[in-house]
Design an enzyme around this catalytic site. Structure first.
Site, PDB file in Angstrom:
ATOM      1  N   GLU A  84       0.799  -1.218   0.000  1.00 41.65           N
ATOM      2  CA  GLU A  84       0.000   0.000   0.000  1.00 41.65           C
ATOM      3  C   GLU A  84       0.837   1.276   0.000  1.00 41.65           C
ATOM      4  OE1 GLU A  84      -2.543  -0.672   3.366  1.00 41.65           O
ATOM      5  OE2 GLU A  84      -4.074  -1.667   2.159  1.00 41.65           O
ATOM      6  N   GLU A 115       7.442 -21.589   8.389  1.00 38.94           N
ATOM      7  CA  GLU A 115       7.710 -20.710   9.533  1.00 38.94           C
ATOM      8  C   GLU A 115       8.749 -21.293  10.486  1.00 38.94           C
ATOM      9  OE1 GLU A 115       4.881 -21.130  13.253  1.00 38.94           O
ATOM     10  OE2 GLU A 115       3.736 -20.503  11.497  1.00 38.94           O
TER      11      GLU A 115
END
Length: 301
Positions: A84, A115
């Protein structure tokens, strides 16, 4: 075996043990009540957030990059915030980067084992050609994710500035960073589902860091997005509104200024306030490192 019981984000919430027996209204009300605690938790770490904004702004001002690393929800939030920044602040695609364990596929589907990797984050950071000018922010609700820990460890080893956002105090990753932002959001309404309160806290903090650092490097004038990318009809009107708000001009004047400024609200505003032609205003902005406020202060007669 990991002792998840030690993490507040994994504990059961005594107010929601009957969650499966609640009405829709009751679920919404208890969720809203718990979200109030997120705001309070974030308030306790405002000093660390401010320090991170300063560090991120210094990094960007010195031509470094801001890089988020995380897994699962945390990683997705980092990618979201990074994506963004270009349309909002007019920065290049590679200035703020979000890296998620498991790569692009992990944005849409869980990637098993990513992860827990001790090497993947370092490999990804090397692909990005990480340098000591950059800053790496690790995201992990639990504060223990190996992917994030070892990524931060590598970043620190080459001299990068580092910070973490975790939702447990004295986190493992926090000990590996220059700044540890650790709001304690507490047990989730759905036990262990850290996309809820912990995710909300991380999103709030990322909003503050990216917005705050962009303000500090001159991407904002007053409270206006003066480097907004004008890429569609709505944003075209918004850009005109920004120029009108900053200058007090009418729409026709704003449109003419934008036409002369090749669509740049920042340049249009500087031209109007300093009463300078485009080329001259552009040079003034450049010498002011892109800050309208600084340009006005140094050139207003």
């Amino acid at each position: 075996m990991i002792n998840l019981a030690a993490y507040t984000t994994e504990k059961r919430n005594s107010d929601t043990v009957n969650l499966d027996n609640m009405s829709s209204m009751e679920i919404a009300m208890v969720a809203n009540k718990e979200d109030e605690n997120v705001v309070k938790a974030v308030q306790t770490v405002i000093p660390q957030i401010a320090d991170t904004i300063d560090m991120a702004a210094e990094t960007l001002d010195q031509q470094g990059r801001l890089i988020y690393i995380g897994a699962g929800t945390s990683g997705r939030l980092g990618v979201l915030d990074a994506s963004e920044c270009p349309p909002t602040f007019g920065v290049s695609e590679g200035l703020v980067i979000g890296i998620i364990a498991g790569g692009r596929e992990a944005l849409f589907h869980a990637v098993e084992g990513a992860e827990d990797s001790k090497t993947l984050a370092e490999e990804e950071l090397k692909k990005q050609e990480l340098t000591s000018r950059d800053m790496v922010i690790g995201l992990s609700a639990s504060g223990r994710t190996p992917y994030v820990f070892y990524g931060l460890k590598y970043a620190a080893s080459i001299g990068c500035k580092t910070a973490v956002i975790a939702c447990n105090k004295d986190s493992i990753i926090g000990k590996e960073a220059d700044i540890a932002i650790e709001p304690v959001t507490g047990p989730e309404i759905l036990t262990g589902s850290t996309r809820l309160k912990a995710g909300t806290a991380q999103k709030m903090i990322l909003n503050m860091i990216s917005t705050g650092s962009m303000v500090k490097i001159g991407k904002v004038y007053e409270n206006l997005m003066v480097d907004l990318q004008n890429t569609n009809e709505k944003l075209g009107v918004r850009t005109e509104n920004i120029v009108m708000s900053a200058t007090g001009s009418d729409r026709e004047t704003a449109r003419q200024l934008l036409k002369e400024a090749d669509g740049s609200a920042k340049l249009a505003i500087t031209m109007f306030i300093l009463d300078k032609p485009g080329n001259e205003a552009k040079d003034i902005l450049k010498s002011a490192h892109g800050s309208i406020r600084k340009a006005i202060r140094e050139n207003k007669e």
